[in-house]
Structures are given as structure tokens and as C-alpha cells.
Design a protein around this motif. Structure first.
Motif, mmCIF file in Angstrom:
data_model
loop_
_atom_site.group_PDB
_atom_site.id
_atom_site.type_symbol
_atom_site.label_atom_id
_atom_site.label_comp_id
_atom_site.label_asym_id
_atom_site.label_seq_id
_atom_site.Cartn_x
_atom_site.Cartn_y
_atom_site.Cartn_z
ATOM 1 N N LEU A 1 -50.536 72.747 -22.547
ATOM 2 C CA LEU A 1 -50.134 73.141 -24.057
ATOM 3 C C LEU A 1 -48.303 73.435 -24.103
ATOM 4 O O LEU A 1 -47.902 73.074 -22.811
ATOM 5 C CB LEU A 1 -50.143 74.728 -23.801
ATOM 6 C CG LEU A 1 -52.138 75.738 -24.645
ATOM 7 C CD1 LEU A 1 -52.367 75.862 -22.468
ATOM 8 C CD2 LEU A 1 -51.693 76.642 -25.275
ATOM 9 N N THR A 2 -47.516 73.799 -25.008
ATOM 10 C CA THR A 2 -46.520 73.732 -24.382
ATOM 11 C C THR A 2 -45.709 74.558 -25.918
ATOM 12 O O THR A 2 -46.535 75.429 -26.448
ATOM 13 C CB THR A 2 -45.588 72.525 -25.597
ATOM 14 O OG1 THR A 2 -44.352 72.097 -25.496
ATOM 15 C CG2 THR A 2 -45.981 72.109 -27.502
ATOM 16 N N ASP A 3 -44.666 75.537 -25.519
ATOM 17 C CA ASP A 3 -43.875 76.004 -26.591
ATOM 18 C C ASP A 3 -42.991 75.732 -27.695
ATOM 19 O O ASP A 3 -42.719 76.772 -27.944
ATOM 20 C CB ASP A 3 -43.120 77.291 -25.005
ATOM 21 C CG ASP A 3 -42.013 76.753 -24.693
ATOM 22 O OD1 ASP A 3 -41.524 75.451 -25.389
ATOM 23 O OD2 ASP A 3 -41.130 76.766 -24.011
ATOM 24 N N GLN A 4 -43.816 75.108 -28.113
ATOM 25 C CA GLN A 4 -42.689 74.158 -29.221
ATOM 26 C C GLN A 4 -43.442 75.304 -30.160
ATOM 27 O O GLN A 4 -43.888 75.822 -30.676
ATOM 28 C CB GLN A 4 -43.166 73.210 -29.688
ATOM 29 C CG GLN A 4 -43.064 71.856 -31.075
ATOM 30 C CD GLN A 4 -43.200 70.560 -30.949
ATOM 31 O OE1 GLN A 4 -43.620 70.828 -30.207
ATOM 32 N NE2 GLN A 4 -42.261 69.965 -31.900
ATOM 33 N N ALA A 5 -42.212 76.010 -30.796
ATOM 34 C CA ALA A 5 -42.428 76.685 -31.915
ATOM 35 C C ALA A 5 -42.180 77.767 -31.930
ATOM 36 O O ALA A 5 -42.683 78.977 -32.496
ATOM 37 C CB ALA A 5 -43.512 76.042 -33.056
ATOM 38 N N GLN A 6 -42.656 78.149 -30.293
ATOM 39 C CA GLN A 6 -43.459 79.715 -29.939
ATOM 40 C C GLN A 6 -41.616 79.573 -28.986
ATOM 41 O O GLN A 6 -42.866 80.932 -27.772
ATOM 42 C CB GLN A 6 -44.349 79.625 -29.852
ATOM 43 C CG GLN A 6 -45.444 79.230 -30.773
ATOM 44 C CD GLN A 6 -46.696 79.549 -30.110
ATOM 45 O OE1 GLN A 6 -47.463 80.757 -29.784
ATOM 46 N NE2 GLN A 6 -47.564 78.167 -29.631
ATOM 47 N N ASP A 7 -41.002 79.596 -29.004
ATOM 48 C CA ASP A 7 -40.290 79.592 -27.928
ATOM 49 C C ASP A 7 -39.790 81.275 -27.371
ATOM 50 O O ASP A 7 -39.415 81.487 -28.237
ATOM 51 C CB ASP A 7 -38.809 78.850 -27.726
ATOM 52 C CG ASP A 7 -37.831 79.212 -26.145
ATOM 53 O OD1 ASP A 7 -38.552 78.865 -25.604
ATOM 54 O OD2 ASP A 7 -36.669 79.501 -27.003
ATOM 55 N N GLY A 8 -39.942 81.444 -26.341
ATOM 56 C CA GLY A 8 -40.044 82.955 -25.890
ATOM 57 C C GLY A 8 -40.700 84.043 -26.112
ATOM 58 O O GLY A 8 -40.924 85.389 -25.738
ATOM 59 N N LYS A 9 -41.777 83.383 -26.905
ATOM 60 C CA LYS A 9 -42.726 84.468 -27.435
ATOM 61 C C LYS A 9 -44.131 84.339 -26.502
ATOM 62 O O LYS A 9 -44.425 83.997 -25.177
ATOM 63 C CB LYS A 9 -43.453 83.967 -28.769
ATOM 64 C CG LYS A 9 -42.132 83.991 -29.472
ATOM 65 C CD LYS A 9 -42.979 83.433 -31.058
ATOM 66 C CE LYS A 9 -42.051 83.231 -31.935
ATOM 67 N NZ LYS A 9 -43.203 83.159 -33.399
ATOM 68 N N ARG A 10 -45.191 85.544 -26.365
ATOM 69 C CA ARG A 10 -45.987 85.792 -25.713
ATOM 70 C C ARG A 10 -47.467 84.900 -26.188
ATOM 71 O O ARG A 10 -47.629 84.858 -27.491
ATOM 72 C CB ARG A 10 -46.967 87.177 -26.058
ATOM 73 C CG ARG A 10 -48.416 87.759 -25.081
ATOM 74 C CD ARG A 10 -48.321 88.558 -24.923
ATOM 75 N NE ARG A 10 -49.385 89.521 -23.594
ATOM 76 C CZ ARG A 10 -50.548 89.222 -23.694
ATOM 77 N NH1 ARG A 10 -51.631 89.944 -25.143
ATOM 78 N NH2 ARG A 10 -51.248 90.364 -23.101
ATOM 79 N N LEU A 11 -47.721 83.729 -24.862
ATOM 80 C CA LEU A 11 -48.241 83.013 -25.504
ATOM 81 C C LEU A 11 -50.081 83.156 -25.094
ATOM 82 O O LEU A 11 -50.210 83.776 -23.921
ATOM 83 C CB LEU A 11 -47.673 81.699 -24.535
ATOM 84 C CG LEU A 11 -46.498 81.230 -25.168
ATOM 85 C CD1 LEU A 11 -46.361 79.686 -24.461
ATOM 86 C CD2 LEU A 11 -46.068 80.520 -26.517
ATOM 87 N N GLU A 12 -50.469 82.040 -25.626
ATOM 88 C CA GLU A 12 -52.161 81.911 -25.872
ATOM 89 C C GLU A 12 -52.973 81.020 -25.233
ATOM 90 O O GLU A 12 -51.974 80.047 -25.832
ATOM 91 C CB GLU A 12 -53.161 83.033 -26.682
ATOM 92 C CG GLU A 12 -53.184 82.340 -27.716
ATOM 93 C CD GLU A 12 -54.279 83.259 -28.661
ATOM 94 O OE1 GLU A 12 -54.759 82.514 -29.391
ATOM 95 O OE2 GLU A 12 -53.452 84.218 -29.195
#
Length: 311
Positions: free
Chosen positions: A211-222
Motif C-alpha cells: 500500500l501507499t499513502d498516495q492521496a491519504q497523506d497524514g491520515k489514518r490508513l487501513e
């Protein structure tokens, strides 16, 4: 009869078309191709062994190709960071070069360099920087029913992404369980069935751990869904049983890897190759190369663990 004849003509056309696409290449026209060292290594602060593979390529024009490629046990392999360095020694059993991480700890945020040289003068090197560990916060149990109302249990991981930078992740895990054992109450020799199996992550029906944090930078990821013991959980005997009835004990040891970009791209290419295996129409997949003077990938990752009891 006309339909069969038309199909026959179509097959002849396709066969002749494929034949015309074939082109013979004279190896002599390719010229001399130099051999190169191939370095494959991934380092982490949690390593119990520092291990790096060093091989030699096989030029397509080499007439003695059965002997002139493979492992390079006589290479000199050095891992360094700043003013620290250590030589990795060849392990013939596992065919890789290794060192004790207690003598050379891998540290978050530091940049490392691997160099390899063999007696024939082939040289190659690579560098990588170890990411900071991810902040794994939660492992949540969930389920989904198929058209026959059979339940498939899975887990998802949740973590906080660091902002202001692009991050890459990989998920892994072990599912350890023991099934109920009614006979254990009356039979002293009976033992509950216990197993440990990998958590199988998937996305859109394909195995996927990256996975990558693309478009979700700094958010809580799942994470993607991590399937638990797929065969047992979907068996007909489990149709109307909840998770607590299926397992006497159940735990997941979750692992979240914060990986560098080279690690992510290299393993992503490997996944694409696996999916394309046996498909003659699949596009070629090129593996990421981060090695100067050679081929391969030298990359880093950092792990965070969380063990949870599932109920």
C-alpha cells in the motif's frame, strides 16, 4: 458445414499470422555482452541476520552459459554506514552473504551502502535509507458472507500515516489458532488441533500486501483484507457458527512494514510477474534496479508488531 469451414479458415489465418511475427536472431549480431554482479538485499533494524545475495549474470551470447553464471561465493561484500563497516561472509548452506546484526546494528534514518567485488574485477554497489517505524494502532476482526451465507473471517490493520512525505507499506501476519476439542474433557490423550498459518491479504480478488499513502497523506490508513485460514472458515460445518465457536483460541501477530520506495516498486513488480505467469498476452514487467555497475535491488524497511487475541 459452412460454419466449420469458416472456423477452419480462421485458424489457418491466425496460425500464419503468428508465424509471420516470429523472427530469428543471430546471437553473433548482438555483440559482446559483459557479465554483471547481481545484488539482492533488504535490511531492517529488526533483522536477526544481515543477509545479501550476490550472483553473476549469464550473457545470452555466452556459449559456456551452464558454468559462467550463478552464485559468486568468492566475492568481497561490505556493508557500511558513515564510518562504520562490516564484511559479510558467504554461507554455503543458504547461498548468501551474512553478518551478525549485533555487531553492526541497522538504525532508523541512517543511509547504508552495500559494495561487492569478485576476483575477476566485477564491481557493484547500492545505497538505501532505513525508514522510521510505522505506528500500528489496531487490528480489527470482521467477516463477509457469500451467496450461500457462509462466513469468511478477515482482519484489517489500522495505523497513523506520517505526513509531509510519501510512505510505502507492506502488511504481513501470522494467525495462530486452536479448534474446540470436546473429547479433551474425557480423553487425557486428546489434544486440540492447533495451527499457525499466514494471514492472506487481498485486494479485488488478488493477493496484495502493498500500500501507499498516495492521496491519504497524514491520515489514518487501513490495510487490505487479511483472510484468516480461508479453507476452515468457509467450510460447510461453519455455516452458522460465529468466530468464538470456530476457535478455542485465536491470535494474530500483525506486522506492518514501513518500506522505502525501491522495496515497494521491486515487490510490486514481483507481484505483477506472478499474476502474469502463464499468460502469453501479458505485458513484460521490468524489475526495479537500484544497483550501480550491476543489477538488483538493495532496499530497507522498518517493522512494527502488534499481537491481538481475537474474540
Amino acid at each position: 458445414m459452412k460454419r466449420i469451414y469458416a472456423i477452419f479458415l480462421l485458424l489457418i489465418f491466425l496460425s500464419s499470422g503468428c508465424g509471420s511475427m516470429r523472427q530469428e536472431i543471430d546471437p553473433a549480431s548482438l555483440g559482446e555482452i559483459d557479465k554483471k554482479l547481481v545484488i539482492i538485499g533488504f535490511i531492517s533494524p529488526q533483522d536477526t541476520v544481515l543477509a545479501v545475495k550476490v550472483n553473476i549474470t549469464r550473457p545470452v551470447t555466452d556459449a559456456n552459459h551452464t558454468k559462467n553464471y550463478g552464485i559468486a561465493p568468492d566475492a568481497t561484500v561490505i556493508l557500511s554506514s558513515g564510518n562504520r563497516s562490516i564484511q559479510l561472509h558467504y554461507n554455503g548452506k543458504y547461498e548468501y552473504f551474512q553478518a551478525d546484526p549485533k555487531k553492526f546494528p541497522i538504525r532508523s534514518g541512517e543511509t547504508y551502502r552495500i559494495t561487492a567485488q569478485n576476483p575477476a574485477g566485477l564491481q557493484a554497489s547500492g545505497t538505501c535509507t532505513v525508514p522510521q517505524p510505522a505506528k500500528l494502532q489496531e487490528v480489527r476482526l470482521d467477516s463477509v458472507e457469500d451467496s450461500n451465507h457462509r462466513k469468511q473471517y478477515f482482519v484489517r490493520y489500522y495505523w497513523q500515516d506520517d505526513s509531509q512525505t510519501t510512505n510505502y507499506y507492506q502488511t504481513a501476519g501470522l494467525f495462530a489458532y486452536a479448534k474446540p476439542c470436546p473429547s479433551c474433557k474425557t480423553d487425557a490423550n486428546a489434544k486440540p488441533e492447533a495451527r499457525t498459518v499466514p494471514v492472506l491479504f487481498e485486494s479485488a480478488g488478488q493477493r496484495n500486501t502493498l500500500l501507499t499513502d498516495q492521496a491519504q497523506d497524514g491520515k489514518r490508513l487501513e490495510s487490505h483484507r487479511g483472510l484468516l485460514n480461508e479453507a476452515a472458515a468457509t467450510s460447510s460445518s461453519a455455516d452458522k457458527l460465529n468466530f468464538a465457536n470456530l476457535y478455542e483460541k485465536a491470535t494474530v501477530k500483525a506486522a506492518l512494514l514501513n518500506v522505502d520506495e525501491a522495496y515497494y516498486k521491486y515487490h510490486q513488480a514481483l507481484e505483477l510477474q506472478k499474476r502474469a505467469d502463464g499468460n502469453p498476452f501479458a505485458e513484460p514487467v521490468l524489475l526495479t534496479n537500484t544497483i550501480q555497475g550491476g543489477l538488483g535491488c538493495f532496499a530497507a524497511y522498518n517493522q512494527a508488531f502488534l499481537t491481538v487475541t481475537l474474540k
